[in-house]
Design an enzyme around this catalytic site. Structure first.
Site, mmCIF file in Angstrom:
data_model
loop_
_atom_site.group_PDB
_atom_site.id
_atom_site.type_symbol
_atom_site.label_atom_id
_atom_site.label_comp_id
_atom_site.label_asym_id
_atom_site.label_seq_id
_atom_site.Cartn_x
_atom_site.Cartn_y
_atom_site.Cartn_z
ATOM 1 N N ARG A 83 0.840 -1.208 0.000
ATOM 2 C CA ARG A 83 0.000 0.000 0.000
ATOM 3 C C ARG A 83 0.871 1.253 0.000
ATOM 4 O O ARG A 83 1.890 1.317 0.700
ATOM 5 C CB ARG A 83 -0.934 -0.001 1.220
ATOM 6 N N ASP A 84 0.421 2.237 -0.809
ATOM 7 C CA ASP A 84 1.121 3.527 -0.836
ATOM 8 C C ASP A 84 0.997 4.183 0.536
ATOM 9 O O ASP A 84 -0.070 4.172 1.154
ATOM 10 C CB ASP A 84 0.523 4.424 -1.925
ATOM 11 N N ILE A 85 2.093 4.760 0.987
ATOM 12 C CA ILE A 85 2.120 5.360 2.317
ATOM 13 C C ILE A 85 1.270 6.638 2.381
ATOM 14 O O ILE A 85 0.857 7.054 3.471
ATOM 15 C CB ILE A 85 3.587 5.642 2.729
ATOM 16 N N ASN A 137 5.173 6.795 -13.324
ATOM 17 C CA ASN A 137 5.805 8.085 -13.593
ATOM 18 C C ASN A 137 7.264 7.866 -13.948
ATOM 19 O O ASN A 137 7.956 7.073 -13.301
ATOM 20 C CB ASN A 137 5.700 8.989 -12.361
ATOM 21 N N HIS A 187 7.677 1.540 -10.475
ATOM 22 C CA HIS A 187 6.490 1.171 -9.700
ATOM 23 C C HIS A 187 5.246 1.602 -10.454
ATOM 24 O O HIS A 187 5.232 2.617 -11.150
ATOM 25 C CB HIS A 187 6.512 1.789 -8.296
ATOM 26 N N VAL A 206 10.347 8.327 -6.560
ATOM 27 C CA VAL A 206 11.089 7.135 -6.133
ATOM 28 C C VAL A 206 11.598 6.456 -7.394
ATOM 29 O O VAL A 206 10.805 6.123 -8.291
ATOM 30 C CB VAL A 206 10.210 6.173 -5.308
ATOM 31 N N HIS A 224 1.280 2.556 -9.966
ATOM 32 C CA HIS A 224 0.228 2.946 -9.034
ATOM 33 C C HIS A 224 -1.059 2.261 -9.491
ATOM 34 O O HIS A 224 -1.499 2.474 -10.631
ATOM 35 C CB HIS A 224 0.008 4.454 -9.063
#
Ligand code: AMP
Length: 114
Positions: free
Chosen positions: A30-32, A88, A101, A97, A103
């Site tokens: 999970r994204d923070i 991205n 990755h 980052v 999303h």
């Protein structure tokens, strides 16, 4: 593993993450700072800096990555309602980052501008 990479350190278990799925050289957590009710990041365990470095993954890993993204969305219960997958690369996209990755966002009607 790249020592100064945040997501490599999550893969290695050195930094905690809310992991939702792991397998086939992929990790989902999970994204923070979630921007949707469901906001999961899917990463290859092997370090590549962004989609522009996807040549660093072999063809099996690339195929597994796509299937893994779809599996994560189904596991999160958003296959029927719908979801968005984005990645991205570079400054104009505000990549923050530098480990590839994806999303995976859903659980609500998403903004057109996201
Ligand atoms: P990007 O801006 O596309 O590079 O996305 C990086 C994402 O990583 C952002 O949505 C951050 O909220 C997320 N993030 C940063 N640190 C962590 C962490 N330790 N655990 C989970 N997600 C993180």
């Amino acid at each position: 593993m790249t020592d100064d990479c945040l997501f490599c350190r999550i893969v290695a278990g050195e930094i905690p993450a809310d992991v939702v799925r792991r397998g086939d050289g992929m990790l989902a957590f999970r994204d923070i700072a979630p921007k949707a009710p469901v906001h999961v990041l899917v990463i290859p365990e092997r370090h590549v800096h962004s989609i522009a470095g996807v040549d660093g993954l072999d063809s099996d890993e690339r195929a597994q990555m796509l299937a893994f993204i779809a599996d994560v969305a189904a596991q999160e219960g958003i296959e029927e309602s719908g979801y968005r997958v984005t990645t991205n690369h570079g400054p104009d996209a505000l990549q923050s980052v530098f480990h590839l990755h994806w999303h995976v966002m859903g659980g609500t009607t998403l903004s057109e501008s996201m």
